[in-house]
Scaffold this active site. Structure first.
Site: not given
Ligand code: UD1
Length: 416
Positions: A22, A92, A116, A122-124, A304
């Site tokens: 996925k 997401r 989820c 966040p997406i900062d 995951d």
């Molecule tokens: C992806 C996966 C998800 C998996 C995760 C970690 C997809 C669709 N989803 O999620 O299944 O659990 O990787 O392996 O591929 N963060 C920030 N700022 C940001 C981006 C992330 O603070 O701009 C933090 C998040 O809140 C979280 C951590 O970084 O605490 C990890 O997030 P990230 O690696 O970005 O996971 P996703 O891409 O959301």
């Protein structure tokens, strides 16, 4: 409301073919709009997250259809650059459309992505990386508006190896002028898969899976036929399902090295695992030892698989300690497992689990994808009947879970 009704206590036994991942397929679907040519994604699972991603592409004039298990995408008609809010909020991975649209059209609009509810998410990091490439980002009433005159390659350091931010940056940088170097990127196998897909379209991306990803900007990309990697999280979930029921399982197309963190823990938990080529065989041991682990970015223990592995810890002897280092709120399954008789105490990011001999069937509710899978696994091992409600979360990421478990000997019915 769809639910699974599970009569627990049956040992799983049999052979399972693993679907495409996925978390590979979703960014690859986003990346397909980087060309005007046809893209074919082979063996694409028809899970609800994929269907939502297809709706997003169709809303932008992109043609998508399934031929058997292959997804055919024709992006030549791309004519809109906004991710509809109602669809973006469903998953997401819709955030990857930001990098793909800015790359292809130099403009993108979207709302904050959903997915989820396992932390603030966040997406900062995504936004700051895109800004470094030359993207203007403004936010009006919760809508993110991106535009760029020109994207220029650069050395970019990620504060945290975010999977989504790494993917967005790769997508945005493929056409950037010059070279982009991403330092401290996510090293997840799905990142490597995205690189392979982009390169199959004619991109020049190197080093995914290591500490630096190098992208040489190209002028255009062409169509591709691509088979994404197998789903390591689905593979891990079924390995744990076999272990928690005291059963045995053979996984085809499993790519063991991608889940070696789980495999080592299962071996400590007295399971016997053997591997030959792409076939993985697990046989449960007579007893189960405690199951402690801490999640972390790849190659650490995957977040995951934390909920599913916690279900196994609930019925393993002794005290297990689980630390969730990636998402700050990924313990919603705990209250449901406690309803089934589990002994779990959570303090901050740490859960302490005292193993019990057996869980009891109960009516429980999924509140996220992997947490829902954990409840299904707990139900398979529990005494009596377990009803898992809100399985729409589970079906976002697992194709035909009840059919696969039934094939392996479980008593699971899907009721609507
Ligand atoms: C992806 C996966 C998800 C998996 C995760 C970690 C997809 C669709 N989803 O999620 O299944 O659990 O990787 O392996 O591929 N963060 C920030 N700022 C940001 C981006 C992330 O603070 O701009 C933090 C998040 O809140 C979280 C951590 O970084 O605490 C990890 O997030 P990230 O690696 O970005 O996971 P996703 O891409 O959301």
């Amino acid at each position: 409301m769809e639910k699974y009704v599970i009569k627990g206590g049956r040992k799983l036994s049999g052979v399972l073919e693993i679907e495409s991942a996925k978390n590979s397929v979703l960014p690859i679907i986003a990346a397909s709009i980087l060309t005007s040519d046809e893209v074919i994604i082979k063996n694409c699972p028809k899970i609800s997250d994929v269907l939502t991603m297809i709706k997003i592409l169709r809303s932008m004039g992109v043609k998508c259809c399934f031929q058997d298990k292959n997804l055919i995408i024709n992006p030549s008609g791309l004519n809109a650059y906004t991710v509809p809010e109602n669809l973006g909020k469903e998953l997401r991975a819709s955030v990857c459309m930001m990098g793909a649209l800015i790359s292809r059209a130099k403009k993108a609009r979207l709302s904050y992505p959903g997915g989820c509810d396992i932390g603030l998410r966040p997406i900062d990091i995504h936004l700051s990386c895109l800004k470094e490439l030359g993207v203007n980002v403004t936010e009006i009433c919760g809508e993110i508006i991106c535009s760029a005159k020109k994207l220029t390659g650069k050395e970019i350091y990620l504060d945290f190896p975010s999977v989504g931010a790494t993917e967005n940056l790769m997508l945005a940088a493929v056409f950037a002028e010059g070279k982009t170097e991403i330092h401290n990127p996510a090293k997840e196998p799905e990142i490597v898969d995205l690189m392979c897909f982009l390169n199959a379209m004619g991109a020049k991306v190197y080093g995914a899976g290591t500490s630096i990803i190098l992208i040489e900007g190209v002028k255009e990309l062409h169509g591709a036929v691509y088979r994404p990697m197998p789903d390591r999280i689905e593979a891990g979930t079924y390995l744990i399902a076999a272990a928690i029921t005291g059963g045995e399982i053979e996984l085809r197309n499993g790519r063991i090295k991608n889940i070696s963190a789980l495999v080592h823990k299962l071996c400590d938990n007295t399971c016997k695992i053997s591997i030959k080529n792409d076939i993985m065989y697990l046989k449960s041991g007579a007893s189960r030892k405690s199951f402690s682990f801490s999640t972390g970015p790849y190659p650490g223990f995957p977040t995951d698989l934390q909920p599913q592995a916690m279900s196994l810890a609930c019925v393993s002897s002794g005290v297990s300690v689980v630390t969730e280092n990636v998402f700050e709120m990924r313990y919603k399954h705990v209250a449901e497992l406690i309803k089934m008789g589990a002994d779990i105490t959570v303090q901050g990011r740490t859960a302490v689990i005292k193993g019990v001999d057996r869980l009891n069937g109960a009516t429980v509710s999924a509140s996220d994808l992997r947490g829902g899978a954990a409840l299904v696994l707990a139900g398979l091992s529990a005494e009596g009947k377990t009803v898992v409600e809100e399985i729409r979360y589970v079906e976002r990421g697992y194709l035909d879970m009840e059919k696969k478990l039934t094939m392996l000997g479980a008593d699971v019915k899907r009721k609507g």
